[in-house]
Design an enzyme around this catalytic site. Sequence first.
Site, PDB file in Angstrom:
ATOM      1  N   GLU A 165       0.834  -1.205   0.000  1.00  0.00           N
ATOM      2  CA  GLU A 165       0.000   0.000   0.000  1.00  0.00           C
ATOM      3  C   GLU A 165       0.874   1.263   0.000  1.00  0.00           C
ATOM      4  OE1 GLU A 165      -3.752   1.964   2.484  1.00  0.00           O
ATOM      5  OE2 GLU A 165      -2.789   0.127   3.217  1.00  0.00           O
ATOM      6  N   GLY A 204      -7.958   5.097   7.118  1.00  0.00           N
ATOM      7  CA  GLY A 204      -8.823   4.915   8.269  1.00  0.00           C
ATOM      8  C   GLY A 204      -8.241   3.989   9.322  1.00  0.00           C
ATOM      9  N   ALA A 205      -7.438   3.007   8.890  1.00  0.00           N
ATOM     10  CA  ALA A 205      -6.915   2.022   9.834  1.00  0.00           C
ATOM     11  C   ALA A 205      -5.398   1.956   9.873  1.00  0.00           C
ATOM     12  CB  ALA A 205      -7.476   0.631   9.502  1.00  0.00           C
ATOM     13  N   SER A 206      -4.723   2.587   8.915  1.00  0.00           N
ATOM     14  CA  SER A 206      -3.249   2.561   8.923  1.00  0.00           C
ATOM     15  C   SER A 206      -2.707   3.840   8.305  1.00  0.00           C
ATOM     16  CB  SER A 206      -2.728   1.346   8.139  1.00  0.00           C
ATOM     17  OG  SER A 206      -3.027   1.472   6.756  1.00  0.00           O
ATOM     18  N   THR A 207      -1.424   4.069   8.537  1.00  0.00           N
ATOM     19  CA  THR A 207      -0.731   5.191   7.911  1.00  0.00           C
ATOM     20  C   THR A 207       0.589   4.683   7.357  1.00  0.00           C
ATOM     21  OG1 THR A 207       0.039   7.471   8.196  1.00  0.00           O
ATOM     22  CG2 THR A 207       0.458   5.970  10.030  1.00  0.00           C
ATOM     23  N   GLN A 208       1.009   5.253   6.206  1.00  0.00           N
ATOM     24  CA  GLN A 208       2.215   4.791   5.520  1.00  0.00           C
ATOM     25  C   GLN A 208       3.167   5.946   5.236  1.00  0.00           C
ATOM     26  OE1 GLN A 208      -0.667   2.187   5.632  1.00  0.00           O
ATOM     27  NE2 GLN A 208      -1.033   3.693   4.022  1.00  0.00           N
TER      28      GLN A 208
END
Length: 504
Positions: A165, A204-208
């Site tokens: 992602e 909404g559920a992760s950051t990259q």
Amino acid sequence: MAQRCAHPVVPVALLVFGLVAILLLTVPTRDVREAPGFMYGIVLDAGSSHTALYIYKWPADKQNGTGVVTQHGECQAKGGGISSYVGQQGAAGQSLQACLDQAVIDIPKERHHVTPVYLGATAGMRLLNISSPEQSNQILQEVGQKIQSYPFNYRGAVILSGQEEGAYGWVTVNYLLENFIKYGFVGRWLSPNRPTVGALDLGGASTQITFVTREEVEDNRDLMKLRLYGQEYSLYTHSFLCYGQDQMLKRLLAHIVKSQGYSESIDHPCYPEGHSRVLQLHNIFNSPCTAKYKPSSYNPQASLTVQGSGNYEECLVYVNEIFSFDNCRFSKCSFDRVFQPNITGSFMAFSAFFYLHSFLQKITGLTVSSPSQLEEATKRVCRMGFSEMLLHAPDQKPYLQDYCASTVFVKVLVLQGYGFNETSFRHITFSKKAGDASVGWALGYMLSLSNLLPAERVELRKALTPGAWGGLIFLFVLLLTAVLIFIFLRARDGKKKGVSESTI
């Protein structure tokens, strides 16, 4: 009686010209490429909060092994992400129907059967796969069956890793900025040899976070190599699960509930003063992200009253506590013992980063282009009452209670976590779109997958060279002229003959 005037030169010339024309038709030909047309691809971005369908197209003959892809269409599916349909038989697939119907219209009918369609699920499904692999597989099967009922070339529904992602988001950013390839004024595609830009994605559920670095990547799990347009890139990329905006808010609330002894009413310093809400405990502790805050036993249906106090300093303390900045086993870490090299170059921040940054600018009037302005804007938001915020952003009413917590979180994440400072923060651009394309991982996914898609066979036709064609046209013009002269002379001779006979 007068003899008819003969013109033997004309038929001889006609015969010669005809033979030469026939000989020209036997001249060796060369292959001429027909216009390749376009290939199409569909990517379904199945995020934690919603699903978006993107249609891409690229020339069928491709470019340096990678399709020169543009966005052809976009559709936002109504409802939540596919992971929210657990226990609702067929609902996840049904949620995609309107967008798939639109794709049938947007893509030429003759291309339907060769148009690949992919579904990539992100952090919402990653979490569901952790808590219930069976339900996760069931959801993927349902959406797969729905997609296969359409006349496209279904290539599968998968759960993307956080690394994928992040990397595909980086590809999208640099493609749209023309850092890989651009159309030059000379009328062909060129490699501009520009430095690449890092990517910051907040879902909404992760950051990259993803960027090219010359430093050694000490954890191989955070190293990814890509080849695009004849160039190889080595990326540092890491995805922090449970640090997406929605899951962060849930974790923060769970942490506060635990810190205040699981009482029936709690004080939330990140909520606007005077604002309150009532919710059930299962809405807080129903996620793997809040597992460590869950009490040993509790009634999931029990109610909890959350009362806002609008205290920036206390909010900052609670938000800091959901991060871990200790116990790094590498030479340096961002947080939660994750290795990160020093950030370099420019970055583009998108998804929720863009919306939060835009909200801060709108409600405070600050440009938010430096760490000090970010801090000042965050303080102003956290000290506003709910009614005051509502006056500035009436269209954001359902989300106003969360803006203080979200902006404080972004401040801690970007400045303390990722390590941006007064200088490097100014090199972050907050964007939603670039040109006509949405910024996110889907375009990068399509670009990378186009390396795996076979280029359409370019149709060839036989053609004469321009010189042969010119000679042939010239001779046919001469032939036509000769025929016209011959017909004219015959007609004139016939007329003379008729006059002569009538005289006799």
